[in-house]
Design a protein around this motif. Structure first.
Motif, PDB file in Angstrom:
ATOM      1  N   PRO A 136     -23.139 -31.770  29.312  1.00 46.36           N
ATOM      2  CA  PRO A 136     -24.246 -32.052  28.396  1.00 46.36           C
ATOM      3  C   PRO A 136     -25.108 -30.806  28.202  1.00 46.36           C
ATOM      4  CG  PRO A 136     -24.130 -33.656  30.193  1.00 46.36           C
ATOM      5  CD  PRO A 136     -23.229 -32.535  30.558  1.00 46.36           C
ATOM      6  N   MET A 137     -25.750 -30.763  27.072  1.00 45.70           N
ATOM      7  CA  MET A 137     -26.620 -29.642  26.733  1.00 45.70           C
ATOM      8  C   MET A 137     -28.026 -29.913  27.258  1.00 45.70           C
ATOM      9  SD  MET A 137     -26.921 -27.965  22.929  1.00 45.70           S
ATOM     10  CE  MET A 137     -27.232 -29.575  22.207  1.00 45.70           C
ATOM     11  N   SER A 138     -28.670 -28.899  27.828  1.00 42.72           N
ATOM     12  CA  SER A 138     -30.055 -29.066  28.284  1.00 42.72           C
ATOM     13  C   SER A 138     -30.997 -29.008  27.090  1.00 42.72           C
ATOM     14  CB  SER A 138     -30.414 -27.967  29.284  1.00 42.72           C
ATOM     15  OG  SER A 138     -30.533 -26.713  28.617  1.00 42.72           O
ATOM     16  N   SER A 139     -32.234 -29.455  27.288  1.00 47.01           N
ATOM     17  CA  SER A 139     -33.210 -29.442  26.201  1.00 47.01           C
ATOM     18  C   SER A 139     -33.521 -28.012  25.746  1.00 47.01           C
ATOM     19  CB  SER A 139     -34.497 -30.151  26.635  1.00 47.01           C
ATOM     20  OG  SER A 139     -35.028 -29.543  27.798  1.00 47.01           O
ATOM     21  N   LYS A 140     -33.566 -27.088  26.694  1.00 43.78           N
ATOM     22  CA  LYS A 140     -33.838 -25.689  26.359  1.00 43.78           C
ATOM     23  C   LYS A 140     -32.684 -25.115  25.522  1.00 43.78           C
ATOM     24  CE  LYS A 140     -34.969 -21.215  28.451  1.00 43.78           C
ATOM     25  NZ  LYS A 140     -35.198 -20.492  29.733  1.00 43.78           N
ATOM     26  N   GLU A 141     -31.460 -25.418  25.921  1.00 46.91           N
ATOM     27  CA  GLU A 141     -30.298 -24.953  25.159  1.00 46.91           C
ATOM     28  C   GLU A 141     -30.284 -25.581  23.769  1.00 46.91           C
ATOM     29  OE1 GLU A 141     -27.156 -24.236  28.870  1.00 46.91           O
ATOM     30  OE2 GLU A 141     -27.529 -26.257  28.088  1.00 46.91           O
ATOM     31  N   SER A 142     -30.675 -26.842  23.710  1.00 40.23           N
ATOM     32  CA  SER A 142     -30.709 -27.533  22.417  1.00 40.23           C
ATOM     33  C   SER A 142     -31.702 -26.859  21.464  1.00 40.23           C
ATOM     34  CB  SER A 142     -31.083 -28.996  22.630  1.00 40.23           C
ATOM     35  OG  SER A 142     -31.173 -29.668  21.396  1.00 40.23           O
ATOM     36  N   ARG A 143     -32.876 -26.547  21.970  1.00 41.68           N
ATOM     37  CA  ARG A 143     -33.878 -25.888  21.127  1.00 41.68           C
ATOM     38  C   ARG A 143     -33.388 -24.517  20.649  1.00 41.68           C
ATOM     39  NH1 ARG A 143     -37.304 -27.894  25.175  1.00 41.68           N
ATOM     40  NH2 ARG A 143     -37.462 -25.825  26.147  1.00 41.68           N
ATOM     41  N   LEU A 144     -32.760 -23.761  21.535  1.00 44.72           N
ATOM     42  CA  LEU A 144     -32.285 -22.429  21.174  1.00 44.72           C
ATOM     43  C   LEU A 144     -31.176 -22.504  20.126  1.00 44.72           C
ATOM     44  CD1 LEU A 144     -32.339 -19.362  21.718  1.00 44.72           C
ATOM     45  CD2 LEU A 144     -30.703 -19.741  23.560  1.00 44.72           C
ATOM     46  N   LEU A 145     -30.257 -23.427  20.322  1.00 46.95           N
ATOM     47  CA  LEU A 145     -29.136 -23.541  19.387  1.00 46.95           C
ATOM     48  C   LEU A 145     -29.594 -24.102  18.040  1.00 46.95           C
ATOM     49  CD1 LEU A 145     -26.368 -24.791  21.835  1.00 46.95           C
ATOM     50  CD2 LEU A 145     -26.456 -22.572  20.683  1.00 46.95           C
ATOM     51  N   MET A 146     -30.505 -25.052  18.062  1.00 48.36           N
ATOM     52  CA  MET A 146     -31.031 -25.583  16.802  1.00 48.36           C
ATOM     53  C   MET A 146     -31.788 -24.502  16.038  1.00 48.36           C
ATOM     54  SD  MET A 146     -30.088 -28.540  15.973  1.00 48.36           S
ATOM     55  CE  MET A 146     -31.199 -28.590  14.572  1.00 48.36           C
ATOM     56  N   SER A 147     -32.526 -23.669  16.761  1.00 51.70           N
ATOM     57  CA  SER A 147     -33.246 -22.570  16.116  1.00 51.70           C
ATOM     58  C   SER A 147     -32.260 -21.594  15.470  1.00 51.70           C
ATOM     59  CB  SER A 147     -34.119 -21.848  17.145  1.00 51.70           C
ATOM     60  OG  SER A 147     -34.748 -20.719  16.575  1.00 51.70           O
ATOM     61  N   TYR A 148     -31.179 -21.317  16.184  1.00 50.14           N
ATOM     62  CA  TYR A 148     -30.159 -20.413  15.638  1.00 50.14           C
ATOM     63  C   TYR A 148     -29.480 -21.043  14.418  1.00 50.14           C
ATOM     64  CZ  TYR A 148     -25.941 -17.505  15.494  1.00 50.14           C
ATOM     65  OH  TYR A 148     -24.925 -16.685  15.090  1.00 50.14           O
ATOM     66  N   TYR A 149     -29.200 -22.360  14.511  1.00 56.29           N
ATOM     67  CA  TYR A 149     -28.583 -23.055  13.383  1.00 56.29           C
ATOM     68  C   TYR A 149     -29.502 -23.002  12.153  1.00 56.29           C
ATOM     69  CZ  TYR A 149     -27.086 -26.877  10.384  1.00 56.29           C
ATOM     70  OH  TYR A 149     -26.709 -27.610   9.289  1.00 56.29           O
ATOM     71  N   ASP A 150     -30.765 -23.283  12.352  1.00 58.61           N
ATOM     72  CA  ASP A 150     -31.713 -23.267  11.225  1.00 58.61           C
ATOM     73  C   ASP A 150     -31.802 -21.884  10.601  1.00 58.61           C
ATOM     74  OD1 ASP A 150     -32.268 -25.934  11.632  1.00 58.61           O
ATOM     75  OD2 ASP A 150     -34.055 -25.564  12.859  1.00 58.61           O
ATOM     76  N   ASP A 151     -31.768 -20.867  11.442  1.00 55.46           N
ATOM     77  CA  ASP A 151     -31.840 -19.496  10.947  1.00 55.46           C
ATOM     78  C   ASP A 151     -30.613 -19.179  10.088  1.00 55.46           C
ATOM     79  OD1 ASP A 151     -33.164 -16.665  11.392  1.00 55.46           O
ATOM     80  OD2 ASP A 151     -31.004 -16.400  11.675  1.00 55.46           O
ATOM     81  N   GLN A 152     -29.433 -19.603  10.589  1.00 54.69           N
ATOM     82  CA  GLN A 152     -28.198 -19.349   9.845  1.00 54.69           C
ATOM     83  C   GLN A 152     -28.151 -20.176   8.557  1.00 54.69           C
ATOM     84  OE1 GLN A 152     -25.585 -16.984  10.766  1.00 54.69           O
ATOM     85  NE2 GLN A 152     -27.518 -16.410  11.731  1.00 54.69           N
ATOM     86  N   LEU A 153     -28.662 -21.388   8.634  1.00 55.41           N
ATOM     87  CA  LEU A 153     -28.683 -22.233   7.446  1.00 55.41           C
ATOM     88  C   LEU A 153     -29.525 -21.591   6.342  1.00 55.41           C
ATOM     89  CD1 LEU A 153     -27.880 -24.921   6.137  1.00 55.41           C
ATOM     90  CD2 LEU A 153     -29.948 -25.932   7.165  1.00 55.41           C
ATOM     91  N   LYS A 154     -30.671 -21.056   6.718  1.00 50.05           N
ATOM     92  CA  LYS A 154     -31.524 -20.372   5.734  1.00 50.05           C
ATOM     93  C   LYS A 154     -30.799 -19.167   5.136  1.00 50.05           C
ATOM     94  CE  LYS A 154     -35.878 -21.713   7.959  1.00 50.05           C
ATOM     95  NZ  LYS A 154     -37.035 -21.228   8.771  1.00 50.05           N
ATOM     96  N   ARG A 155     -30.087 -18.447   5.995  1.00 53.84           N
ATOM     97  CA  ARG A 155     -29.359 -17.276   5.498  1.00 53.84           C
ATOM     98  C   ARG A 155     -28.335 -17.683   4.443  1.00 53.84           C
ATOM     99  NH1 ARG A 155     -24.506 -14.133   7.015  1.00 53.84           N
ATOM    100  NH2 ARG A 155     -24.087 -15.386   8.854  1.00 53.84           N
ATOM    101  N   PHE A 156     -27.538 -18.703   4.735  1.00 56.41           N
ATOM    102  CA  PHE A 156     -26.491 -19.105   3.799  1.00 56.41           C
ATOM    103  C   PHE A 156     -27.073 -19.756   2.545  1.00 56.41           C
ATOM    104  CE2 PHE A 156     -23.794 -18.980   7.704  1.00 56.41           C
ATOM    105  CZ  PHE A 156     -22.894 -18.013   7.251  1.00 56.41           C
ATOM    106  N   GLN A 157     -28.189 -20.433   2.693  1.00 53.23           N
ATOM    107  CA  GLN A 157     -28.842 -21.003   1.505  1.00 53.23           C
ATOM    108  C   GLN A 157     -29.414 -19.904   0.624  1.00 53.23           C
ATOM    109  OE1 GLN A 157     -31.566 -23.689   3.437  1.00 53.23           O
ATOM    110  NE2 GLN A 157     -30.167 -25.460   3.242  1.00 53.23           N
TER     111      GLN A 157
END
Length: 771
Positions: free
Chosen positions: A704-725
């Motif tokens: 399972p993913m920890s809450s800290k890992e979840s926040r970091l990965l979601m932040s990275y996902y959002d950053d990449q999503l903005k880039r591709f958009q």
């Protein structure tokens, strides 16, 4: 294919955590803790390091005609000092060797100051105690028949006999075992060890509570029953048997030895007892009324390199092939360096050159040739050949995975008989055209004399190797399995059990396991279950300061090891976790993605392998075991991750850490394609990005993913999503990697962003590390 941009979060995720520590110097236990000083385990290592350079087996460097490695020499009158002796049993003060090592006089002290060698006070005291106890020499430990000693006591922590031995050693070293690993850690660990594949989310869920009665044993039995068990363990045996898909040397044409690989996988999955497993490979053709299955097994002997270059001397290469067979048997099955005696008597082990060629004689009666034609004519097998017909594939050889309608040919063994039988000679300095005295097939007496009741051929050799009194065969195999699981064998030098090899860290455990293995029918699956069922295996891999101070190399196993996966299993993990893996056992080797021009740069331009022709479709997604191996140009990705290049027998691999490995993980088309495919499967209209990331994390890291890992990965996902958009033209460019079909509805910014997250997950150190 390289991504042009990388986000800083990806770099953060990719930073591995490394432990870097200098190896500790060997420290001897206090004299009080050693009741009986052993020549093998206490004294010989000191003499080998500090004394044998001048007083050892090398006659050219020997001083004062004194050999301390031989009892007969050590106790005789000193040539240059009549009336004195190097050793006097029970009397260190009268022993010239002790007098010299304890002297303070620079003109007398040994080793001499100019040698830059010096004995510590502890070593001097240990030698004194040994002399006081009689200065008893012992036969080399590995050449003595293995016996089961008294078991150390049980405790609440111990689960089987393995733990009784390891716990005793931990206590001697002032260590205590780690707590048990978390369930998800243990499920991943045992799955990787037994199948080479990560556990699926369903398996993680099914066995989430390993403390529940019998759950862990059920998991082990489940894994041992899978076909992937044989595929995982076959990697070790392919290294030992130097399996490849080409002949080597300059022209390096194709050959079809892969049905032998299918036999190995099948035999391991069927749990063929190890004594039969090696008997068939050494001499299946000499068994009474041998079947094609037994003859196919002898391809083990024929996996060495072959020349196809015109103008070579036939006998020179024929002898080279026999040498290779001899050395492969001695290293891979007996764990000894017999090859050192090819040109002269072995310098350290008790093997004469005569004994080497007596051993060589077992393999010297094959009708194969040194040169069998030009590369321009396709000859995928060399004489003698086993022909596999279509009816064999639905009969005794039904385990061979072959869809073509043509016959298969495999190089196997045969035996010359009667007047055609070949006489073997000792070769002067090992040169093929310098025969001297004739010899008959036999084995080194220091290991086990060859019984008179056995046939003097390869079948007799196999029976000698699996004889209960043979001190090496079972020890060597048990040690190889231990190395597969713990990263380092009980004997670290797995291919050298001789006098220059490493001493066993747990000698009593090694002997107990070897004897137990033989007493229980040479059962490979039982041995592996025994090891992974132990409390020693089930410990956490967490490293404490005490571990680093007292046992940085984890020799005494007070924690589970952290080991990077073998090259083939890194590929397997990526394919399995992404859903791309084709679960098809056996068959011809496949040619996956590979950088352009590598083969062509190293090719002679002749034969069907002059140009690399990549496979397509399902062949791209087979396990790493099936990757095509051209000897002159081994698979580059596998070599970067320390796989064997297969040009000779290897019983162990290194584990390096290089920038090239990071570049492969970031840029390999297969990893990018797997990331894209997994992202496409997880990111649907009904799936939230957080749920998709959690699912990907579970599939790849098996926890399972920890809450800290979840926040970091979601932040990275959002950053990449903005880039591709913001740059929609980069979406398809990023997703368009690999040959797996890309559906139009998956070409969107969300899938591209998730793909970047998954690439980062594959690049985590934890992902490709068994913890």
């Amino acid at each position: 294919m390289v991504f042009k941009r990388r986000n800083i979060y990806a770099l953060i995720l990719l930073v591995p955590f490394f432990w870097s520590c200098e190896p500790s110097n060997t420290e001897y236990d206090s004299l009080e803790s050693i009741d009986q000083v052993s020549y093998n385990f206490h004294i010989r290592p000191i003499l080998s390091d500090k004394c044998f350079a001048c007083h050892g087996p090398d006659a050219n460097k020997r001083e004062a005609d004194l050999r301390l490695d031989l009892e007969s020499s050590a106790f005789k009158v000193l040539k240059e000092n009549p009336g004195k002796f190097a050793l006097v049993s029970g009397k260190p003060e009268e022993s010239e060797a002790y007098h010299r090592i304890s002297s303070l006089d620079p003109s007398e002290i040994m080793p001499p100051p100019e040698s830059n060698l010096k004995l510590s006070e502890g070593e001097i005291a240990l030698i004194k105690k040994w002399i006081e106890q009689g200065a008893k020499y012992e036969p080399h430990w590995a050449f003595v028949r293995a016996e089961k000693g008294k078991l150390p006591p049980k405790t609440e922590w111990t689960k089987n006999e393995i733990d009784q031995f390891t716990l005793q050693k931990m206590k001697e070293k002032g260590l205590k075992p780690n707590p048990k690993a978390e369930s998800y850690e243990l499920i991943k660990r045992v799955s990787l060890d037994l199948t080479g594949l990560p556990p699926s989310p369903a398996i993680l869920q099914q066995f989430s509570d390993l403390d529940e009665s019998g759950n862990y044993e059920k998991l082990i039995d489940n894994l041992l029953a899978q076909n992937s068990f044989g595929e995982k363990l076959a990697i070790l045996w392919m290294d030992i048997s130097r399996y490849a898909d080409s002949y080597g040397y300059q022209d390096d044409n194709i050959r079809t030895q892969w049905p032998y690989r299918d036999w190995v996988i099948h035999s391991l999955n069927a749990n063929l007892p190890y004594d039969q497993f090696i008997t068939w490979q050494i001499a299946g053709d000499l068994l009474p009324n041998p079947t094609k299955k037994q003859i196919l097994a002898t391809a083990f002997n024929r996996n060495h390199k072959y020349t196809e270059e015109g103008g070579v001397i036939d006998e020179e290469y024929r002898v080279e092939y026999v040498l290779d067979k001899t050395n492969t048997f001695s290293k891979g099955i007996l764990g000894i360096t017999m090859e050192c005696a090819q040109c002269h008597d072995h310098k350290y082990d008790p093997f004469s050159q005569k004994e080497y060629y007596e051993f060589f004689a077992f393999f010297n009666n094959s009708p194969e040739k040194g040169y069998e034609g030009d590369v321009s004519i396709s000859k995928p097998a060399k004489t003698p050949i086993l022909w596999i017909e279509r009816e064999d594939l639905s009969g005794i050889l039904d385990f061979i995975n072959y869809q073509d309608t043509s016959k298969l040919s495999v190089s196997v063994m045969g035996e010359l008989e009667g007047e055609k039988a070949r006489t073997t000679y000792i070769l002067d300095r090992g040169v093929y055209d310098a025969p001297t005295s004739p010899v008959n097939p036999s084995t080194p007496a220091s290991i086990l004399e060859f019984p008179n009741n056995l046939p003097q051929n390869r079948l007799g050799l196999a029976q000698w190797a699996t004889n209960r009194d043979n001190p090496l065969t079972a020890r060597v195999f048990v040690n190889l399995i231990w190395q597969e699981i713990f990263g380092t064998g009980i004997v670290k030098s797995a291919g050298d059990f001789g006098m220059q090899g490493d001493l066993p860290s747990h000698p009593e455990l090694l002997d107990w396991l070897a004897v137990d293995f033989m007493e229980n029918g040479w059962d490979i699956k039982r041995l592996m279950k025994q090891i992974v069922s132990s409390a020693t295996y089930q410990q956490s891999a967490k490293i404490t300061r005490q571990h680093l101070n007292k046992d940085p190399e984890n020799i005494y196993l007070a924690r589970a090891p952290r080991l990077r996966l073998p090259a083939e299993n890194i590929q397997d993990l990526v394919l399995a976790s992404s859903g791309l893996l084709v679960n098809q056992v056996g068959g011809p080797s496949v040619k996956p993605y590979q950088p352009e021009g590598i083969w062509e740069a190293a090719s002679s331009g002749r034969g069907v392998l002059a140009t690399y022709v990549q496979d397509h479709g399902k062949s791209l997604y087979r396990r790493g075991l099936y990757n095509f191996i051209k000897l002159t140009v081994p698979p580059p990705k596998a070599i970067i991750f320390d796989s064997s290049n297969r040009d000779r027998c290897e019983v162990g691999r290194g584990r390096t850490n290089t920038p090239l490995q990071a570049l492969v993980m970031l840029n390999d088309p297969l990893i990018l394609e797997a990331s894209r495919v997994l992202a496409s499967r997880l990111m649907t209209q009904e799936t939230e990005s957080k749920t998709a990331i959690e699912d990907a994390f579970l599939r790849i890291l098996c926890r399972p993913m920890s809450s800290k890992e979840s926040r970091l990965l979601m932040s990275y996902y959002d950053d990449q999503l903005k880039r591709f958009q913001s740059y929609p033209n980069q979406v398809k460019e990023s997703l368009e990697v690999g040959e797996y079909p890309l559906e139009e509805n998956h070409i969107n910014a969300e899938t591209a962003a998730l793909m970047q997250v998954i690439v980062s997950l594959y690049n985590l150190e934890e992902t490709i590390t068994k913890i």
